[in-house]
Design a protein around this motif. Structure first.
Motif, short mmCIF file in Angstrom:
data_model
loop_
_atom_site.label_atom_id
_atom_site.label_comp_id
_atom_site.label_asym_id
_atom_site.label_seq_id
_atom_site.Cartn_x
_atom_site.Cartn_y
_atom_site.Cartn_z
N LYS A 6 0.85 -1.20 -0.05
CA LYS A 6 0.00 0.05 0.10
C LYS A 6 0.95 1.23 0.02
O LYS A 6 0.67 2.22 -0.67
CB LYS A 6 -1.03 -0.20 1.28
N THR A 7 1.99 1.16 0.67
CA THR A 7 2.68 2.60 0.88
C THR A 7 3.40 2.55 -0.42
O THR A 7 3.47 3.67 -1.09
CB THR A 7 3.83 2.16 1.88
N ILE A 8 3.74 1.30 -1.06
CA ILE A 8 4.61 1.61 -2.63
C ILE A 8 3.74 2.28 -3.43
O ILE A 8 4.13 3.16 -4.14
CB ILE A 8 5.33 0.32 -2.83
N ILE A 9 2.45 1.75 -3.40
CA ILE A 9 1.38 2.07 -4.38
C ILE A 9 1.28 3.58 -4.33
O ILE A 9 1.04 4.26 -5.29
CB ILE A 9 0.11 1.21 -4.50
N ASN A 10 0.81 3.96 -2.97
CA ASN A 10 0.84 5.27 -2.90
C ASN A 10 1.89 6.39 -3.24
O ASN A 10 1.62 7.57 -3.74
CB ASN A 10 0.55 5.76 -1.48
N ARG A 11 3.04 5.90 -2.95
CA ARG A 11 4.24 6.52 -3.51
C ARG A 11 4.36 6.83 -4.95
O ARG A 11 4.48 7.88 -5.61
CB ARG A 11 5.56 5.92 -2.87
N LEU A 12 3.86 5.56 -5.64
CA LEU A 12 3.97 5.49 -7.01
C LEU A 12 2.77 6.59 -7.56
O LEU A 12 2.93 7.15 -8.38
CB LEU A 12 3.91 4.19 -7.72
N ALA A 13 1.59 6.44 -7.01
CA ALA A 13 0.56 7.16 -7.53
C ALA A 13 0.97 8.83 -7.32
O ALA A 13 0.47 9.58 -8.13
CB ALA A 13 -0.54 7.15 -6.51
N ALA A 14 1.75 8.99 -6.10
CA ALA A 14 1.92 10.48 -5.78
C ALA A 14 3.21 10.89 -7.05
O ALA A 14 2.93 12.21 -7.56
CB ALA A 14 2.68 10.68 -4.47
N GLN A 39 -0.79 -1.18 -14.54
CA GLN A 39 -0.34 -2.30 -13.68
C GLN A 39 0.85 -2.31 -13.00
O GLN A 39 1.01 -2.41 -11.99
CB GLN A 39 -0.36 -3.78 -14.63
N LEU A 40 1.84 -1.51 -13.79
CA LEU A 40 3.17 -1.21 -13.09
C LEU A 40 3.05 -0.18 -12.00
O LEU A 40 3.74 -0.62 -11.14
CB LEU A 40 3.97 -0.47 -14.18
N LEU A 41 2.26 0.71 -12.22
CA LEU A 41 2.11 1.69 -11.09
C LEU A 41 1.33 1.08 -9.66
O LEU A 41 1.35 1.68 -8.82
CB LEU A 41 1.46 3.05 -11.62
N ARG A 42 0.54 -0.12 -9.83
CA ARG A 42 0.13 -0.69 -9.01
C ARG A 42 0.62 -1.98 -8.43
O ARG A 42 0.17 -2.85 -7.81
CB ARG A 42 -1.41 -0.83 -9.38
N ARG A 43 1.95 -1.96 -9.04
CA ARG A 43 2.60 -3.40 -8.54
C ARG A 43 2.08 -4.53 -9.14
O ARG A 43 2.34 -5.64 -8.16
CB ARG A 43 3.22 -3.15 -7.30
N GLN A 44 1.44 -4.51 -10.10
CA GLN A 44 0.60 -5.66 -10.44
C GLN A 44 1.45 -6.35 -11.57
O GLN A 44 0.98 -7.35 -12.29
CB GLN A 44 -0.66 -5.55 -11.01
N ALA A 45 2.52 -5.66 -12.33
CA ALA A 45 3.22 -6.21 -13.36
C ALA A 45 4.71 -5.83 -12.83
O ALA A 45 5.07 -5.09 -12.13
CB ALA A 45 2.77 -5.83 -14.70
N MET A 70 10.15 -1.58 -8.88
CA MET A 70 9.08 -1.97 -9.76
C MET A 70 9.99 -2.91 -10.84
O MET A 70 9.07 -3.82 -11.48
CB MET A 70 8.76 -0.67 -10.69
N MET A 71 11.17 -3.29 -10.73
CA MET A 71 11.77 -4.52 -11.59
C MET A 71 11.81 -5.84 -10.75
O MET A 71 12.07 -6.77 -11.39
CB MET A 71 13.07 -3.90 -11.75
N ARG A 72 11.31 -5.74 -9.38
CA ARG A 72 11.06 -7.03 -8.86
C ARG A 72 9.91 -7.65 -9.03
O ARG A 72 8.82 -7.11 -9.71
CB ARG A 72 11.01 -6.76 -7.13
N PRO A 73 9.77 -9.00 -8.66
CA PRO A 73 8.40 -9.66 -9.09
C PRO A 73 7.27 -8.89 -8.72
O PRO A 73 7.15 -8.33 -7.58
CB PRO A 73 8.65 -10.97 -8.21
N PRO A 74 6.07 -9.01 -9.14
CA PRO A 74 4.88 -8.21 -8.85
C PRO A 74 4.23 -8.53 -7.50
O PRO A 74 4.49 -9.73 -6.92
CB PRO A 74 3.99 -8.42 -10.06
N MET A 75 3.50 -7.94 -7.04
CA MET A 75 3.07 -7.93 -5.66
C MET A 75 1.47 -8.18 -5.99
O MET A 75 0.60 -7.38 -5.53
CB MET A 75 3.34 -6.72 -4.90
N ARG A 76 1.40 -8.91 -6.83
CA ARG A 76 -0.18 -9.27 -7.22
C ARG A 76 -0.95 -9.58 -5.71
O ARG A 76 -0.66 -10.37 -5.00
CB ARG A 76 -0.29 -10.43 -8.43
N SER A 77 -2.31 -9.23 -5.92
CA SER A 77 -3.27 -9.62 -5.16
C SER A 77 -4.46 -9.56 -5.63
O SER A 77 -4.70 -9.08 -6.45
CB SER A 77 -3.05 -8.68 -3.66
N TYR A 78 -5.54 -9.96 -4.66
CA TYR A 78 -6.77 -9.92 -4.94
C TYR A 78 -7.72 -9.33 -3.76
O TYR A 78 -7.73 -9.79 -2.76
CB TYR A 78 -7.30 -11.31 -5.43
N ASP A 79 -8.52 -8.14 -4.47
CA ASP A 79 -9.54 -7.63 -3.39
C ASP A 79 -10.92 -8.27 -3.64
O ASP A 79 -11.41 -8.09 -4.53
CB ASP A 79 -9.54 -6.18 -3.45
#
Length: 107
Positions: A6-14, A39-45, A70-79
């Motif tokens: 969540k923190t990473i995604i918030n930083r990317l969104a900023a 997807q990249l900006l949400r760490r889904q890719a 962002m170059m690490r394996p994605p942090m996929r999840s499902y809400d």
């Protein structure tokens, strides 16, 4: 990087917000699709190393630690609540109704 998703995604969104660019504009500048940029900006890719310079050019405020993350394996999840979104619900419904035909199992 020890931050949670969540923190990473918030930083990317900023970073994206600060750029004033849409995903479509970033996609145009990088040669990617707008969905892949999202997807990249949400760490889904996973960001590929050869794409990193293009993304850095499109988002010059993107810090090195986030670029490396962002170059690490994605942090996929499902809400599980996502299915309640009307667009997602209809897409899921279409897959359920037409999935076999799309897959090609009809003979």
């Amino acid at each position: 990087m020890e931050e949670n998703k969540k923190t990473i995604i918030n930083r990317l969104a900023a970073v994206k917000s600060k750029s004033g660019k849409s995903c479509s504009q970033i996609a145009e500048q990088t040669g990617l699709t707008n969905v892949y940029v999202a997807q990249l900006l949400r760490r889904q890719a996973q960001l590929k190393p050869d794409t990193a310079p293009k993304l850095r050019a499109a988002l010059p405020e993107l810090p090195e630690d986030l670029l490396q993350e962002m170059m690490r394996p994605p942090m996929r999840s499902y809400d599980p609540n996502l299915i309640q979104d009307p667009c997602v619900y209809r897409l899921n419904e279409a897959v359920m109704h037409f999935g076999e035909s799309i897959k090609g199992n009809y003979q």
